[in-house]
Design an enzyme around this catalytic site. Sequence first.
Site, short mmCIF file in Angstrom:
data_model
loop_
_atom_site.label_atom_id
_atom_site.label_comp_id
_atom_site.label_asym_id
_atom_site.label_seq_id
_atom_site.Cartn_x
_atom_site.Cartn_y
_atom_site.Cartn_z
N ARG A 64 -9.95 -11.88 0.91
CA ARG A 64 -10.82 -12.88 0.29
C ARG A 64 -10.14 -14.25 0.22
NH1 ARG A 64 -11.22 -9.30 -5.01
NH2 ARG A 64 -11.02 -7.77 -3.33
N LYS A 105 0.85 -1.19 0.00
CA LYS A 105 0.00 0.00 0.00
C LYS A 105 0.89 1.24 0.00
CE LYS A 105 -3.61 -2.33 2.67
NZ LYS A 105 -4.69 -2.32 1.70
#
Length: 593
Positions: free
Chosen positions: A450, A373
């Site tokens: 996920r 990030k």
Amino acid sequence: MATAASTTSAAVFASRLLRRSPRLLRRLSVSRAPPAALASSSGRPLPPLARHPLGHRARMGHTAAAAAAAAEPALGLTKPNAVEPPQVTFSAKDVEFSEYKGDILAVAVTEKDLSKDADSKFENAVLKKLDGQLGGLLSEAAAEEDFTGKTGQSVVLRLAGQGFKRVGLIGLGQNAPSTASASRGLGESVASVAKAAQASTAAIVLASPSEIQEEFKLTAAAAIASGTVLGLYEDSRYKSESKKVHLKQVDIIGLGSGAEVDQKLKYANDLSSGVIFGRELVNSPANVLTPAVLAEEASKIASTYSDVFTATILDVEKCKELKMGSYLGVAAASANPPHFIHLCYKPTDGNVKRTLAIVGKGLTFDSGGYNIKTGPGCSIELMKFDMGGSAAVFGAAKALGQIKPPGVEVHFIVAACENMISGTGMRPGDIVTASNGKTIEVNNTDAEGRLTLADALVYACNQGVEKIIDLATLTGACVIALGPSIAGVFTPSDELAKEVTAASEVSGEKFWRLPLEESYWESMKSGVADMVNTGGRQGGSITAALFLKQFVDEKVQWMHIDMAGPVWNDKKRAATGFGVSTLVEWVLKNSSS
């Protein structure tokens, strides 16, 4: 969490990392005896951790293990202070409010309640009587302070010669509260006034109680109580000084009395403790709340409520046996080993009519991995909240351990780990294999949540459940779509959608159902595996939900909740405890159905 600012430019950085070398993984011992310290939040090798359901004797010994783990200094030598949450006793009374004796009488008023007659006297019966008792001070103060009853307004007077030391007017806006959210807001306002006055006792009365519909009074009373407790709560565990909470007793006047409302007020206190627990988990920094410590906190729930809970903690080797390659791929880079957490609630009488599962994303820190990030908006400094789904799960578990609903079995499941960067880490382009045999080409390591949920959902289905709700701070796309206050809901089941909608109307939390557009799955196809883990930027929250759907048995009713927005309050710079209240209400509705 896959953020809008995620980038693959970090691949350049990857070449500078340590040469990839296999990590030595040792199988953790299995014992029913009290384990040694569960966790080293400094990243050192961890002592043994039981991976089978804890028996009563082992759970009893877990308190010592928790104390030992808490004594282990975290990176930066940070250790949370022991701060007790607010302990408030609520009573519902139908008494004459003007005879109340205590520190503060809080009167909730709407804008129209403040209207006056030709003699400048309040027309509202409650305010008229109270103003007469106080010799006109109330109307004078309202005029001088320009108090108009708008939401958020308040005015407090110090009195002499009355049974109550102070009287406060609390603004409700145009109408009396008709929703749980508005009632909770009233409780929060009362808490604010009580804190400022350092009151230890308070009473709450509505100037127009007849405007509250009879069937809503129970919910209103509970929501006011819950709002009061949550309004008093401040997370000061990581501050050098903490403020003392003075308020201990609150009377709610005019919304009924008796056993039913008393039970509802107890429920509000139980629920609030779960919300506070959820907030504290999210607020805790990643150097303190490691996957092992999260497992420890979950196990303490099972220990505390051992009459209804058992705990199973799976180590790396057990997860390998269960072929959880998707989850373990995410965890591979961290010095803090993963912990797969499973709490099981069963009613004391053993009679089960419904079997449910609640699955939470448990990334105690998300660096993004090799797709690190970076850049404005990436919010890497807030990625401790990427376990917000697991906080909602365990907050609900804590509340339900106190409420003890009959007729329902609930499995609380979290695949806890960190998403870090190292020579042992998962790389873009790697293919991982989930526990249902499906293969996933990892085209973005920052879409890691996920991957952990995939194996957690397969595990949940294998428990023989009828319904599953998963909660995750999954996509920045959902925040873009719905903003900071509303969670996105995805489900192929209209029945489950109605259940959660009904639960949210009681909880006051906001959800919005979004489509599971099957045609978008085209962007999730891989040339070399069954699927990729991210599609394009468009419809990112939808493709994420479609990904999760691949790991749920078609016979099981399933819902995915993307709570990336409401998990955090930017203004307060703190966690919200979102999801706990709705989950508890959902379980209770299944308990009574």
